[in-house]
Design an enzyme around this catalytic site. Structure first.
Site, mmCIF file in Angstrom:
data_model
loop_
_atom_site.group_PDB
_atom_site.id
_atom_site.type_symbol
_atom_site.label_atom_id
_atom_site.label_comp_id
_atom_site.label_asym_id
_atom_site.label_seq_id
_atom_site.Cartn_x
_atom_site.Cartn_y
_atom_site.Cartn_z
ATOM 1 N N SER A 123 -7.193 -5.642 -6.226
ATOM 2 C CA SER A 123 -7.423 -4.512 -5.329
ATOM 3 C C SER A 123 -6.105 -3.825 -5.019
ATOM 4 C CB SER A 123 -8.051 -4.991 -4.014
ATOM 5 O OG SER A 123 -7.072 -5.605 -3.187
ATOM 6 N N ASP A 124 -6.154 -2.533 -4.742
ATOM 7 C CA ASP A 124 -5.000 -1.905 -4.123
ATOM 8 C C ASP A 124 -4.838 -2.529 -2.735
ATOM 9 O OD1 ASP A 124 -2.806 -0.280 -3.701
ATOM 10 O OD2 ASP A 124 -3.781 1.518 -4.453
ATOM 11 N N CYS A 125 -3.689 -2.345 -2.148
ATOM 12 C CA CYS A 125 -3.332 -3.153 -0.983
ATOM 13 C C CYS A 125 -4.137 -2.787 0.263
ATOM 14 C CB CYS A 125 -1.845 -3.052 -0.747
ATOM 15 S SG CYS A 125 -0.940 -3.733 -2.159
#
Length: 693
Positions: A236-238
Site C-alpha cells: 500500500s502507499d503509506c
C-alpha cells in the site's frame, strides 16, 4: 531453491501474531526462527534516498528527457550497487532503520497527464510508450539479471490512474473511460510486470472507478494478478489503507479496512493499521490462510534478495562501501546530467563564447540554489555544483568577471518581511547593466512542487494553480531584459514541470529547460551555455501556453490532454529539443517490426540526436502516438544508418477487456526528430519523413 516451499515451511512454525508482524513496513524480528527485523520502506527515484550519502542523479523527469532506456538501466544498476553497499554496511552496524533496506519503492511510472500535478517530476512524462521503455529499463537495472537472485527489489507505483490533485488524493475517485484506462493508464504497468518482471507494485491512495486502489478487485485481483499473472508482492502507499474508512468511506472500521485490503491481495502495509490483522482473523472477517499467502509473498521477496537463509550472491554482498557517490558513478551522473537539459529556443546567441566576454551576470532565485538541483526523494551528495558555481569555473578559465544577484525570492514578493516588494530587483539590474551577457535562472524547486505533506509551498499541497513563473519571477525577467538593452539574455528554467514562458519565448535570446539536474547540474548547464556540451534533451512533456487550454485538473478523461489528444497549438511540443548542430534524415524503409533511416550530422560540431517514430492508424483516437526511439551520436559531417524497433503494440489498441486488437488498414509512420505536428515543424524548420506500412 524453492523459495515458496521454504517460505511455507517457515510460516508453518509462526504464530498468527508473528505472521502479522511481517506485514508491516517495519517488520519485526522473530528471533526464535532466525528472522531479523526488516524495514521495507526505501526510495531510489534518482539515487538511494533519505539514508545519507549517495550519488544524486537528475530527477526522473530529467532522465526521461534523454529518451534513452539503455542509459536509465545503467543508472539504475549504479543505484542498486550503492544500495547494496549501504545495506550491508548498515547491517554490520546493526542498523535496520527505515530507508536502509534493499526494497526500493521506485520507479514512479504514473502518466504526467496534467502539468499542474506536483509529483509529475517523479515520472517519465506524459507518454505511455516512453514511460514503459524507461520504466522497464530502470526496473531491470535495479533488480539485475536473475529473477531468482535480485540485486535489489524495484516497485512500480502508484497503481493506478493516479496523478492528482494532491490535496484530494486520500478521498478522490479517479473516473476514466475504459479506453483511457487500458490505453493510457495501464500499458506501462503491464510492461513493468510482463517485461520488467517487477517484484513489487504499490497501490495508489485514490479510488479508481469506485474501488480504493489498495483494495480493488478490478486492479489487483482481475488485472494485476489475474490477467497479467503478477506473482510478486503488493504494497500500500503509506497509510492508504486507513483512507478506506477515514476518507473513502468504503468500510466502517479499521478492522474492516484491513480485511478488505488483505483479501484483495495487498500484502504489505506502509503504516500501522495492519497491526489489527489478527483481530480481523479472530472476528472472522479474514481467513488465516489469506494472511499466510501475504507473508509467503513477502518472504519470497526477501529470499530472492539472499536473505532469510537463501543463497547470497558474493558479488552483491562484497560490494565495497567506497562505491557510494564515487567518481565512477559521478561519471555516469555527469553523462545523464549533460544529456538531460532541453534547448527550447536559440536565436543564434548560444553557445556563448566566453573568450569574447569580459563579464557575465548570473541572476535568479535558482542560480545558486542547491535545492533547485535536487528534486524530491533525494539523497545527500558529497559534492554540489550550482549554476553559479559552474559558470564561475568556466569564467575563471577565460578571465571573465561574474556578477551574481538573487533578484527575487522563488515565490514570495520579497526576501524580508521588513523590505519593500521586489527588494532585490535593483541589484539584478545593476549586475545586468554592467555585464556583457546575462544568465537568468528561474523556475521552481521541490519545496513548491511535489508531494502533499513534503512541500512547504503556499499553493495547492504541492500542485500548481497555473503554469506561470511563481512570485515576482516574471517581473524580474522583464526588468532584466529591458535593462540588458539588446545584450544576450539566456533563460535557464529549473523546474520539474512545464511552465508557460510565452513572454520569454518572444523576448530572450535562448531558453534552456534544465529540470532538476542532480548534484552536478550546474556544471552541465554551464558547459552547455559555453558550448562545451551540445544539448540533446527532448521534452517528455508538452509545454502549453496557459492553463486556459487545459481541461479540469480533476478530470481523468484524456480528451485534449498530452500531445496525443491536444487540439490546440503548444508553446513547445512533446519530443522537441534543439541542438547546436543540424541533422537530416534520408533513405527511410519500414515494416511493422522496425524502420531504418540514415541520420547525417550536417552541422559543424559533434552532436547527439534522438530519432522518433510516431504512428497514425485508421480509426485511432490519438492524433499520433510515439512507437519507437533511437539515440545516435555523430561527428560533424558523419552519417549512420539507424534501425528503430517499433513497439509490439504500435498498430494495436486495448479493448474494454484489456485485450489487444489490431487496427485494420494502412498505417502511416512519421520519422523525425520530433512529432509530425505543425508546431514542431515550425520550430525545427523541417518536416518529418513518412511512409505507409
Amino acid at each position: 531453491m524453492d523459495f515458496k516451499k521454504k517460505a511455507r515451511e517457515l510460516i508453518a512454525q509462526m504464530t498468527l501474531e508473528e505472521k502479522v508482524s511481517q506485514m508491516l513496513h517495519g517488520a519485526g524480528a522473530v528471533e526464535r526462527l532466525g528472522i531479523p527485523a526488516y524495514n521495507w520502506w526505501n526510495e531510489a527515484l534518482h539515487g538511494v534516498a533519505r539514508a545519507g550519502t549517495a550519488t544524486m542523479f537528475p530527477q526522473a523527469i530529467a532522465m526521461a528527457a534523454t529518451f534513452d532506456p539503455i542509459l536509465l538501466k545503467h543508472i539504475a544498476d549504479a543505484i542498486a550497487t550503492e544500495g547494496r553497499a549501504k545495506y550491508h554496511a548498515y547491517q554490520s552496524e546493526g542498523d535496520h532503520d527505515i530507508y536502509k533496506g534493499l526494497t526500493f519503492w521506485s520507479p514512479n511510472i504514473n502518466i504526467f497527464r496534467d502539468p499542474r500535478w506536483g509529483r509529475g517530476h517523479e515520472t517519465y512524462g506524459e507518454d505511455p510508450f516512453l514511460t514503459s521503455r524507461l520504466g522497464v529499463a530502470f526496473i531491470q537495472g535495479l533488480q539485475g539479471d536473475d529473477p531468482n537472485s535480485l540485486k535489489t527489489v524495484a516497485c512500480a507505483k502508484h497503481y493506478a490512474v493516479h496523478s492528482g490533485p494532491e490535496s484530494e488524493r486520500h478521498s478522490f475517485d479517479a473516473i476514466c473511460n475504459e479506453y483511457d484506462l487500458w490505453n493510457t493508464y495501464l500499458p506501462h504497468f503491464e510492461a513493468a510486470v510482463k517485461e520488467g518482471n517487477v517484484e513489487s507494485v504499490m497501490g495508489a491512495y485514490n479510488r479508481t472507478l469506485g474501488e480504493p486502489c489498495c483494495g480493488s478487485q478490478l486492479l489487483i485481483g482481475d488485472i494485476l494478478r489475474g490477467k497479467w499473472g503478477f506473482d510478486g508482492h503488493f504494497v500500500s502507499d503509506c497509510w492508504a489503507v486507513e483512507d478506506f474508512h477515514k476518507h473513502h468511506f468504503v468500510t466502517e472500521t479499521p478492522v474492516d479496512s484491513v480485511a478488505l485490503a488483505v483479501k484483495m491481495g495487498c500484502d504489505l502495509c506502509c503504516g500501522h493499521v495492519y497491526e489489527l490483522t489478527a483481530v480481523a482473523v479472530q472476528e472472522g472477517k479474514l481467513a488465516e490462510a489469506e494472511v499466510d499467502q501475504a507473508v509467503e509473498r513477502l518472504f519470497v521477496a526477501r529470499m530472492k534478495l539472499g536473505l532469510l537463509g537463501a543463497p547470497e550472491r558474493p558479488e552483491f554482498v562484497n560490494i565495497p562501501y567506497d562505491v557510494v557517490d564515487s567518481d565512477e558513478h559521478n561519471e555516469i551522473n555527469l553523462e545523464v546530467t549533460r544529456r538531460a537539459p532541453v534547448l527550447l529556443k536559440n536565436d543564434g546567441t548560444l553557445p556563448l563564447d566566453f573568450a569574447k566576454l569580459s563579464s557575465i551576470a548570473v541572476i535568479g532565485p535558482n542560480a545558486d540554489s542547491r535545492r533547485a538541483l535536487e528534486g524530491n526523494y533525494q539523497g545527500t551528495a558529497t559534492r554540489y555544483v550550482t549554476v553559479l558555481d559552474g559558470v564561475r569555473k568556466i569564467a575563471a578559465e577565460h578571465d571573465v568577471k561574474v556578477r551574481y544577484a538573487q533578484g527575487c525570492h522563488l515565490y514570495k514578493n520579497r526576501t524580508s518581511n521588513l523590505s519593500f516588494e521586489d527588494n532585490l530587483v535593483a541589484e539584478a539590474l545593476i549586475a545586468t547593466k554592467r555585464s556583457d551577457a546575462v544568465i537568468l535562472c528561474m523556475g521552481l524547486d521541490a519545496d513548491i512542487e511535489g508531494e502533499e505533506g513534503d512541500t512547504g509551498n503556499e499553493f495547492s499541497s504541492g500542485d500548481k494553480n497555473d503554469l506561470n513563473l511563481p512570485g515576482r519571477q516574471q517581473n524580474l525577467v522583464e526588468k532584466v531584459v529591458e535593462a540588458a538593452a539588446g545584450k544576450p539574455v539566456i533563460l535557464v528554467l529549473i523546474s520539474g514541470s512545464a511552465l508557460a514562458v510565452t513572454w520569454a519565448d518572444k523576448n530572450v535570446s535562448g531558453i534552456l529547460q534544465a529540470f532538476y539536474t542532480g548534484a552536478l547540474g550546474g556544471q552541465a548547464i554551464a558547459e552547455i551555455i559555453a558550448g562545451m556540451v551540445n544539448p540533446s534533451g527532448k521534452l517528455p512533456v508538452t509545454f502549453y501556453k496557459s492553463t486556459d487550454e487545459l481541461p479540469d485538473f480533476r478530470s481523468y478523461d484524456m480528451t485534449n490532454r498530452t500531445y496525443r489528444y491536444f487540439t490546440g497549438e503548444t508553446l513547445y511540443p512533446f519530443g522537441f529539443g534543439l541542438s547546436y548542430t543540424s541533422f537530416e534524415l534520408s533513405g527511410l524503409t519500414a515494416s511493422k517490426e522496425s524502420c531504418t533511416v540514415t541520420v547525417k550530422n550536417t552541422g559543424n560540431r559533434a552532436g547527439r540526436q534522438t530519432v522518433q517514430v510516431y504512428v497514425k492508424s485508421p480509426g485511432q483516437k490519438e492524433n499520433h502516438a510515439l512507437c519507437g526511439v533511437a539515440s545516435v551520436c555523430l561527428d560533424a559531417g558523419k552519417s549512420h544508418e539507424v534501425t528503430i524497433e517499433l513497439a509490439k503494440t504500435a498498430f494495436s489498441r486495448w479493448d474494454e477487456n484489456g485485450d489487444l486488437y489490431e487496427l485494420d488498414g494502412s498505417h502511416t509512420l512519421y520519422v523525425g526528430f520530433g512529432q509530425p505536428d505543425k508546431r514542431t515543424s515550425q520550430l525545427y524548420g523541417t518536416k518529418v519523413l513518412t511512409t505507409e506500412v
